[in-house]
Design a protein around this motif. Sequence first.
Motif, mmCIF file in Angstrom:
data_model
loop_
_atom_site.group_PDB
_atom_site.id
_atom_site.type_symbol
_atom_site.label_atom_id
_atom_site.label_comp_id
_atom_site.label_asym_id
_atom_site.label_seq_id
_atom_site.Cartn_x
_atom_site.Cartn_y
_atom_site.Cartn_z
ATOM 1 N N LEU A 16 55.573 -3.504 28.040
ATOM 2 C CA LEU A 16 56.804 -3.345 28.808
ATOM 3 C C LEU A 16 56.774 -4.206 30.066
ATOM 4 O O LEU A 16 57.799 -4.780 30.469
ATOM 5 N N VAL A 17 55.599 -4.295 30.697
ATOM 6 C CA VAL A 17 55.446 -5.132 31.893
ATOM 7 C C VAL A 17 55.765 -6.589 31.564
ATOM 8 O O VAL A 17 56.488 -7.273 32.294
ATOM 9 N N LEU A 18 55.236 -7.063 30.445
ATOM 10 C CA LEU A 18 55.457 -8.457 30.051
ATOM 11 C C LEU A 18 56.904 -8.690 29.637
ATOM 12 O O LEU A 18 57.480 -9.749 29.937
ATOM 13 N N LEU A 19 57.503 -7.707 28.980
ATOM 14 C CA LEU A 19 58.916 -7.835 28.633
ATOM 15 C C LEU A 19 59.787 -7.905 29.887
ATOM 16 O O LEU A 19 60.754 -8.670 29.942
ATOM 17 N N ARG A 20 59.424 -7.113 30.885
ATOM 18 C CA ARG A 20 60.171 -7.148 32.144
ATOM 19 C C ARG A 20 60.034 -8.518 32.808
ATOM 20 O O ARG A 20 60.988 -9.050 33.382
ATOM 21 N N LEU A 21 58.833 -9.094 32.719
ATOM 22 C CA LEU A 21 58.614 -10.422 33.278
ATOM 23 C C LEU A 21 59.501 -11.449 32.587
ATOM 24 O O LEU A 21 60.110 -12.312 33.234
ATOM 25 N N LEU A 22 59.587 -11.359 31.250
ATOM 26 C CA LEU A 22 60.446 -12.260 30.489
ATOM 27 C C LEU A 22 61.917 -12.061 30.850
ATOM 28 O O LEU A 22 62.683 -13.022 30.974
ATOM 29 N N TYR A 23 62.303 -10.795 31.019
ATOM 30 C CA TYR A 23 63.688 -10.494 31.387
ATOM 31 C C TYR A 23 64.038 -11.112 32.743
ATOM 32 O O TYR A 23 65.095 -11.728 32.919
#
Length: 419
Positions: A16-23
């Motif tokens: 989720l942390v990495l997805l947030r970074l991508l977002y």
Amino acid sequence: MSRTLYSLIFILCMPLVLLRLLYRARKAPAYARRWHERFAFGGDLRPGGIWVHAVSVGEAIASAPLVRQLMQRYPELPITISCMTPTGSEQIRKLFDDKVGHVYLPYDLPGLQRRFINRLQPRIGIIMETELWPNLVHEAKAAGVPMVLANARLSERSARGYRRISWLVEPMFAALDWVAVQTQAEALRFKRLGVKEESMLITGSIKFDLQPDPHAREQAAQLRSSWGERPVWIAASTHAGEDEQVLAAHKQVLVSVPEALLILVPRHPERFNSAAELVEAAGMPLVRRSSGAIVAHTDQVFLGDSMGELMMLYSCADVAFVGGSLVATGGHNYLEPAALGLPIISGPHRYNFAEISELLEGAGALRQVRDAKTLAAAVVKWLEQPAEAHRAGAAGQTVVQDNQGALERLLHGIAQQLK
């Protein structure tokens, strides 16, 4: 055991942390770069010296006087500054160029923080304000690195949040070697969370030690002179949901003061374009700072879509509204306009700077408003009564000057930890 559970939860949340970074990278592409640093690889590290952590733009600016003094007093010790955001990174490079090392702080997992500390091997770690992470503090202490919390602040709202996870944060707070806290009220909050009383000193805020840059003042005078004699107000560090209120207020200001110019400075660069669209949708002629175009007498809004120029843009204004306060963000640094002698307007949400804003309000330097209508009224009153605005600005400057000295007290405490 509590830190182990925290680390396990952190690992489970990493996707989720990495997805947030991508977002976030969709709006701010810089978030997609330098990922290896967030896993403790690479970065411009200067081992064996002083490590300062400044999470983002505000902390980077606040740390600048401290870092400059450390460079002068300890020229033999290299300095590395870590941060968490691209805007913070850009600000650090703008302030110090390559005179200091710079890196993103790794994610707070034991192995990553251990590798970071082992690679950096700092003589001391200085964390600005309250950017604390349990594994970071633990690994630094395990490596024998003295940990200092500098210019520490803790609102009652943040303290309540920490108390909900006291099982995790109390060992972290107790492990700090020295805390330079801004106020007595905040010292009590830190004590309740585990900071040892003998390891804490009320130093005041180093933000009072702000010295406006003469070059920025000169640049502002040149820019302002190109606008003619028109009155100018600034809405600085604004957030989503706030720009609309500011623009609505400016429409009302223009009714009473038709020649008024608004300088609008969004807090985050990824919102520069959306702020410009809001101005255009409001039907107000706009000039963007990044365009280099000259403001015409028919232009009504000047968009400060540049980094590192907030103090210069404050210096162009007659009245300052400090953003993050009409929405529940908690306000931003009221001392920047106060140091320049500007009368200050704030919304009701100022808990991040409660004590400072109360000092300024008590001195007559700050007025609180609640919405676009009351904001417009406050702006008009000070634009139409320059003598009263000058008195308010002078009162704010006096508050700043009377509370200076925190930087020297902080430097003395750091020297004790470096012995």
